[in-house]
Design a protein around this motif. Sequence first.
Motif, PDB file in Angstrom:
ATOM      1  N   TYR A 281       0.830  -1.202   0.000  1.00 51.27           N
ATOM      2  CA  TYR A 281       0.000   0.000   0.000  1.00 51.27           C
ATOM      3  C   TYR A 281       0.869   1.259   0.000  1.00 51.27           C
ATOM      4  O   TYR A 281       0.564   2.243  -0.682  1.00 51.27           O
ATOM      5  N   ILE A 282       1.965   1.234   0.756  1.00 50.08           N
ATOM      6  CA  ILE A 282       2.906   2.360   0.744  1.00 50.08           C
ATOM      7  C   ILE A 282       3.478   2.554  -0.656  1.00 50.08           C
ATOM      8  O   ILE A 282       3.604   3.686  -1.148  1.00 50.08           O
ATOM      9  N   TYR A 283       3.810   1.442  -1.308  1.00 50.59           N
ATOM     10  CA  TYR A 283       4.358   1.518  -2.663  1.00 50.59           C
ATOM     11  C   TYR A 283       3.330   2.120  -3.629  1.00 50.59           C
ATOM     12  O   TYR A 283       3.678   2.968  -4.476  1.00 50.59           O
ATOM     13  N   ALA A 288       2.451   4.964  -7.469  1.00 50.10           N
ATOM     14  CA  ALA A 288       1.301   4.945  -8.372  1.00 50.10           C
ATOM     15  C   ALA A 288       0.493   6.234  -8.256  1.00 50.10           C
ATOM     16  O   ALA A 288       0.131   6.848  -9.262  1.00 50.10           O
ATOM     17  N   GLN A 289       0.221   6.670  -7.029  1.00 48.42           N
ATOM     18  CA  GLN A 289      -0.553   7.882  -6.814  1.00 48.42           C
ATOM     19  C   GLN A 289       0.313   9.129  -6.625  1.00 48.42           C
ATOM     20  O   GLN A 289      -0.225  10.234  -6.513  1.00 48.42           O
ATOM     21  N   LYS A 290       1.603   8.964  -6.549  1.00 47.83           N
ATOM     22  CA  LYS A 290       2.560  10.080  -6.435  1.00 47.83           C
ATOM     23  C   LYS A 290       2.296  10.952  -5.207  1.00 47.83           C
ATOM     24  O   LYS A 290       2.498  12.164  -5.236  1.00 47.83           O
ATOM     25  N   ALA A 295       2.017   8.304   1.839  1.00 51.02           N
ATOM     26  CA  ALA A 295       2.847   7.103   1.929  1.00 51.02           C
ATOM     27  C   ALA A 295       3.731   7.136   3.177  1.00 51.02           C
ATOM     28  O   ALA A 295       3.897   6.125   3.868  1.00 51.02           O
ATOM     29  N   ALA A 296       4.292   8.309   3.465  1.00 52.43           N
ATOM     30  CA  ALA A 296       5.103   8.446   4.675  1.00 52.43           C
ATOM     31  C   ALA A 296       4.254   8.282   5.930  1.00 52.43           C
ATOM     32  O   ALA A 296       4.713   7.718   6.934  1.00 52.43           O
TER      33      ALA A 296
END
Length: 335
Positions: A281-283, A288-290, A295-296
């Motif tokens: 999910y982080i990836y 993918a969603q930039k 993500a952090a």
Amino acid sequence: MTSTRTPQLQGSPAGDAKLRTPRRAGFSQRIGRWDVKVSPYLYISPFFLLFIVTGLFPLLYTGFVSVHEWGLIKGQGDYVGLQNFTTVLQQQIFWKAVRNTLSIFLLSSIPQIAMALVIAALLDANLRAKTFWRMGVLVPYVVAPVAVALIFGQMFADQSGVINQILRDLGIPTVRWHSQVLASHIAIATMVNFRWTGYNTLILLAAMQAIPRDIYEAALIDGANRVRQFFSVTIPMLRPAIIFVIITSTIGGLQIFDEPRMFDQFGRGGSDQQYLTLTNYIYQLGWAQKNFGRAAAVAWLLFLIIVAIGIVNYLITRRISSEQQGGKKRKKVRA
């Protein structure tokens, strides 16, 4: 001509003062003292320096990114505080990833440690070609995780997989390994167990070989068979090694990435995110969603989950060890 000066005896005050006068340490002696005091810190300093560069700094920098709007092209944006955390916690996909991560972690870590204990006990016995068997259990760890995921992904294919063919021959209904939630978790946990069981086995085997053989001889004289020795002697003596294996398995199991990523050709965690883990999910959020800020934020939430589960593991193992020590003391008092 005789001297009129009387010699000073050692018992006299003047003689004692001369004897008590401290000698000034030479430069070589000072260097030797500094070497004894400073050298241990110099020997362990490379680890802490590398930890600061590769561990502590990325963790703190990730926390800094998580409180900002951060894109792949624009870079750092406005300060948003805890908005990224609240947004992530309100999304259903995040809780699916948490469920999948914990499920795969439990299905892999518990059988993995149990199998590692049994295999280590077998390898500790008087077998022929000990080195061959001990090196054999480490072969799966050497194989690249991508190769393992590709092979097991084909074995657990829904239609033409080897596992489903065996189930058909046995008259058992086939399983949709890529579609069903629990089935996909079992398949991914099987990959993890295949890869890491041998690694944990060697750690436990090294700890078993450090147990004094006199204890086993005393247990044998008392009439304990091999099974009784395993549960009453081996496992209690392996407590520090087992705690270490549990902690490392917890950290690795909650950070699983390669196996679910390569389980299908798309790498999205399934059509309904049924085996999407937090690292995947982080990836997806980052590349993918930039959206590096969210993500952090997920990365920091994963860190907090690992710390919380690690503390629970520590408290449980500490309570078990204290209860065992209390039981031994009570037995000694009764004796």
